[in-house]
Design an enzyme around this catalytic site. Structure first.
Site, PDB file in Angstrom:
ATOM      1  N   ASP A  30       0.851  -1.195   0.000  1.00  0.00           N
ATOM      2  CA  ASP A  30       0.000   0.000   0.000  1.00  0.00           C
ATOM      3  C   ASP A  30       0.881   1.238   0.000  1.00  0.00           C
ATOM      4  O   ASP A  30       1.935   1.250   0.650  1.00  0.00           O
ATOM      5  CB  ASP A  30      -0.923   0.003   1.221  1.00  0.00           C
ATOM      6  CG  ASP A  30      -2.179   0.811   0.971  1.00  0.00           C
ATOM      7  OD1 ASP A  30      -3.270   0.222   0.938  1.00  0.00           O
ATOM      8  OD2 ASP A  30      -2.064   2.046   0.764  1.00  0.00           O
ATOM      9  N   THR A  86     -12.141   1.799  -6.901  1.00  0.00           N
ATOM     10  CA  THR A  86     -12.585   2.443  -8.151  1.00  0.00           C
ATOM     11  C   THR A  86     -13.787   3.323  -7.809  1.00  0.00           C
ATOM     12  O   THR A  86     -14.928   2.956  -8.087  1.00  0.00           O
ATOM     13  CB  THR A  86     -12.986   1.393  -9.207  1.00  0.00           C
ATOM     14  OG1 THR A  86     -13.888   0.454  -8.596  1.00  0.00           O
ATOM     15  CG2 THR A  86     -11.806   0.649  -9.742  1.00  0.00           C
ATOM     16  N   GLU A 149     -19.117  -6.433   3.142  1.00  0.00           N
ATOM     17  CA  GLU A 149     -18.524  -5.927   4.375  1.00  0.00           C
ATOM     18  C   GLU A 149     -19.264  -6.569   5.543  1.00  0.00           C
ATOM     19  O   GLU A 149     -20.462  -6.803   5.482  1.00  0.00           O
ATOM     20  CB  GLU A 149     -18.633  -4.404   4.422  1.00  0.00           C
ATOM     21  CG  GLU A 149     -17.705  -3.779   3.405  1.00  0.00           C
ATOM     22  CD  GLU A 149     -17.749  -2.271   3.431  1.00  0.00           C
ATOM     23  OE1 GLU A 149     -18.146  -1.696   4.445  1.00  0.00           O
ATOM     24  OE2 GLU A 149     -17.384  -1.685   2.407  1.00  0.00           O
ATOM     25  N   CYS A 257     -20.106   0.266  -2.540  1.00  0.00           N
ATOM     26  CA  CYS A 257     -20.190  -0.569  -3.758  1.00  0.00           C
ATOM     27  C   CYS A 257     -21.473  -0.376  -4.547  1.00  0.00           C
ATOM     28  O   CYS A 257     -21.444   0.143  -5.656  1.00  0.00           O
ATOM     29  CB  CYS A 257     -20.043  -2.040  -3.388  1.00  0.00           C
ATOM     30  SG  CYS A 257     -18.395  -2.424  -2.822  1.00  0.00           S
ATOM     31  N   LYS A 318     -24.560  -0.127   6.950  1.00  0.00           N
ATOM     32  CA  LYS A 318     -25.228  -1.381   7.315  1.00  0.00           C
ATOM     33  C   LYS A 318     -24.605  -1.873   8.611  1.00  0.00           C
ATOM     34  O   LYS A 318     -23.529  -1.390   9.008  1.00  0.00           O
ATOM     35  CB  LYS A 318     -25.074  -2.415   6.204  1.00  0.00           C
ATOM     36  CG  LYS A 318     -23.659  -2.923   6.007  1.00  0.00           C
ATOM     37  CD  LYS A 318     -23.693  -4.060   5.011  1.00  0.00           C
ATOM     38  CE  LYS A 318     -22.425  -4.877   5.057  1.00  0.00           C
ATOM     39  NZ  LYS A 318     -22.459  -5.997   4.133  1.00  0.00           N
TER      40      LYS A 318
HETATM   41  C1  UDX Z   1     -22.261  -5.476  -1.729  1.00  0.00           C
HETATM   42  C2  UDX Z   1     -22.478  -6.868  -2.352  1.00  0.00           C
HETATM   43  O1  UDX Z   1     -23.377  -7.636  -1.548  1.00  0.00           O
HETATM   44  C3  UDX Z   1     -21.162  -7.596  -2.484  1.00  0.00           C
HETATM   45  O2  UDX Z   1     -21.341  -8.846  -3.112  1.00  0.00           O
HETATM   46  C4  UDX Z   1     -20.234  -6.723  -3.311  1.00  0.00           C
HETATM   47  O3  UDX Z   1     -19.013  -7.345  -3.500  1.00  0.00           O
HETATM   48  C5  UDX Z   1     -20.066  -5.361  -2.663  1.00  0.00           C
HETATM   49  O4  UDX Z   1     -21.338  -4.757  -2.499  1.00  0.00           O
HETATM   50  P1  UDX Z   1     -21.888  -4.554   0.740  1.00  0.00           P
HETATM   51  O5  UDX Z   1     -21.752  -3.197   0.138  1.00  0.00           O
HETATM   52  O6  UDX Z   1     -20.915  -4.980   1.795  1.00  0.00           O
HETATM   53  O7  UDX Z   1     -21.786  -5.685  -0.401  1.00  0.00           O
HETATM   54  O8  UDX Z   1     -23.337  -4.622   1.369  1.00  0.00           O
HETATM   55  P2  UDX Z   1     -24.646  -5.515   1.264  1.00  0.00           P
HETATM   56  O9  UDX Z   1     -24.690  -6.483   2.378  1.00  0.00           O
HETATM   57  O10 UDX Z   1     -24.822  -6.034  -0.103  1.00  0.00           O
HETATM   58  O11 UDX Z   1     -25.739  -4.401   1.569  1.00  0.00           O
HETATM   59  C6  UDX Z   1     -25.851  -3.246   0.733  1.00  0.00           C
HETATM   60  C7  UDX Z   1     -26.883  -2.291   1.238  1.00  0.00           C
HETATM   61  O12 UDX Z   1     -28.179  -2.781   0.971  1.00  0.00           O
HETATM   62  C8  UDX Z   1     -26.832  -1.974   2.722  1.00  0.00           C
HETATM   63  O13 UDX Z   1     -27.014  -0.571   2.876  1.00  0.00           O
HETATM   64  C9  UDX Z   1     -28.036  -2.741   3.283  1.00  0.00           C
HETATM   65  O14 UDX Z   1     -28.546  -2.144   4.452  1.00  0.00           O
HETATM   66  C10 UDX Z   1     -29.001  -2.660   2.125  1.00  0.00           C
HETATM   67  N1  UDX Z   1     -30.019  -3.733   2.072  1.00  0.00           N
HETATM   68  C11 UDX Z   1     -29.628  -5.027   1.953  1.00  0.00           C
HETATM   69  C12 UDX Z   1     -31.365  -3.414   2.091  1.00  0.00           C
HETATM   70  O15 UDX Z   1     -31.748  -2.237   2.172  1.00  0.00           O
HETATM   71  N2  UDX Z   1     -32.300  -4.417   1.991  1.00  0.00           N
HETATM   72  C13 UDX Z   1     -31.939  -5.718   1.878  1.00  0.00           C
HETATM   73  O16 UDX Z   1     -32.842  -6.567   1.799  1.00  0.00           O
HETATM   74  C14 UDX Z   1     -30.562  -6.044   1.868  1.00  0.00           C
END
Ligand code: UDX
Length: 437
Positions: A30, A86, A149, A257, A318
């Protein structure tokens, strides 16, 4: 094998530690010397369950180390994974590839001839081919990461699937050796070309976002028609073809993401002449949910939040994360603050990050402290401890018992029975709501 991992954020630090866990010798690289020093000392500079234990164990055991030197990394590794960010470009919806390009340039310059450079970052389709054309002395492959995450370690060690975007049998063979252990344990593998490998990641994230926005659009219809989106979602989820996951209605998705990947994908598709207007709708529905929470807040406060003491439960995008990037909770908190509310935020893990990004908001050190004297409570991040709050006890702490459940998980009947005015997205106003004291 001897591997390097370039970039030590959520993705890179997790990948490096998990590769060491699989038995490889790993050097993490890094440009941020502070991050390198922390990781070298076995400390992880962000919240990710199980990761600190792995980093500490493998740095102490000598299988994992960190450096800022590309020269050292190039001389060390046979396979180099690029795991840098990115972000969304400042001037539009496209992805900013500056870090990916400079990481590939730097490692390609120092890598041994024929070394395999494997991109894991989420990139617009076409990036891998461009990088391969630019770096003829080394070989390029694409191996997207799908980790969530909060579950990053489990998702890396026991992935749902592995995807190898490769141009040669040699690249495939090297990647099969890297992942011999999960492949041996039966993890499904898809071997494909660069473009498809890149698209799998953006398509997967777009599909997940679409599911969330679909149920949130149904929440809007439920609100208009007097239906209950929680029951609707429960019933939809019983159909195996639809599935239960990602059908929780609420204030919507955030994070580093889904939102930016969605925009970058629609942007890239448009460059290729394909109109992914569907994804623009998904984004718009998602952003509207934040507006709806604010509208409910105003409604419960009698038309304006000006001067109202508002407790916001949640700051991370989250639970099980301290990541506040594009967090719906903080977006709502900051907008209410601008509207003149007196906002106090509490989050079990993201307080430091929230304070740095929004220094003018109020912060409490516990749920109780946030609730004390509040005229309105907003439940905006789905931490388990918020679900366990006892509505009777909470009613005794606040000034006025009014709550918006922005995550659709609290028991409306219980909160109403304890004297609260209760609102949730996509749910009818509970019957028997008590008069305000
Ligand atoms: C996401 C993808 O799941 C993962 O595969 C990718 O590599 C990166 O992006 P992440 O950003 O860690 O992962 O969060 P994720 O658990 O997917 O939740 C995304 C958001 O959606 C959160 O804000 C969560 O609160 C929200 N969410 C999730 C909802 O509002 N409703 C749901 O039913 C599920």
């Amino acid at each position: 094998m001897r591997l390097t991992v370039i970039g030590t954020g959520y993705l890179g630090a997790t990948h490096a530690a998990c590769m060491a866990e699989l038995g490889h010798e790993v050097v993490g690289v890094d440009v941020d010397a502070d991050k390198v020093a922390a990781l070298e000392a076995g400390r992880v500079p962000f919240h990710e369950p199980r990761l600190a234990g792995l980093v500490a164990r493998h740095t102490a055991g000598g299988r994992l180390r960190f450096t800022s030197s590309y020269e050292e990394a190039g001389a060390f590794g046979q396979v180099h994974f690029v795991c840098v960010g990115t972000p969304q470009r400042r001037d539009g919806d496209g992805a900013d590839l500056t870090c990916v390009e400079s990481a590939f340039d730097a490692i390609a310059r120092h890598a041994r001839k024929g070394a395999l450079l494997v991109g894991k970052s989420t990139v617009p389709v076409g990036t891998a081919a461009g990088l391969a054309a630019r770096h003829g002395r080394v070989e390029v492959a694409w191996n997207p990461e799908f980790l969530r995450e909060g579950f990053a370690v489990v998702d890396t060690l026991r992935a749902d699937r592995l995807v190898f975007g490769v141009r040669t049998a040699r690249a495939e063979r090297l990647l099969r050796t890297v992942y011999a252990s999960p492949l041996g344990a039966g993890t499904p593998l898809v071997v494909t070309d660069f473009a498809t490998a890149e698209l799998v990641k953006t398509a997967a994230n777009s599909f997940l976002a679409t599911k969330i926005s679909f149920i949130n659009a149904m929440a809007e219809v439920c609100e208009a028609a007097g239906g209950d989106v929680r029951k609707l979602s429960e019933a939809l989820g019983c159909d195996d073809r639809i599935g239960r996951a990602f059908l929780r209605a609420g204030v919507g998705f955030g994070g580093g993401c889904l939102p930016k990947d969605l925009r970058a994908f629609a942007h890239r598709a448009a460059e290729l002449g394909v109109d992914l207007g569907l994804l623009r709708q998904v984004d718009a529905i998602n952003m509207r949910r934040r507006d709806r929470v604010i509208a409910l807040a105003r409604e419960l406060c009698g038309g304006t939040v000006l001067g109202a003491r508002v407790a916001v439960l949640g700051a991370a995008f989250k639970p099980d994360s301290d990541d506040i990037r594009d967090s719906p909770a903080l977006n709502v908190a900051a907008r209410l603050d601008l509207d003149g509310a007196d906002v106090t935020v509490y989050d079990p893990a993201a307080m430091d990050n929230a304070r740095k990004a929004f220094p003018l908001l109020g912060y409490a050190l516990s749920v109780d402290e946030a609730l004390r004297g509040a005229e309105l409570v907003l439940h905006l991040t789905e931490w388990p401890q918020f679900r366990e709050v006892d509505p009777r006890r909470a009613a005794a702490l606040v000034y006025r018992p009014r709550i918006v459940d922005g995550r659709g998980v609290l028991d409306a009947a219980r909160w109403t029975a304890a004297g609260w005015r209760f609102r949730a997205l996509g749910a009818p106003v509970p019957a028997g709501e008590g008069e305000e004291r």
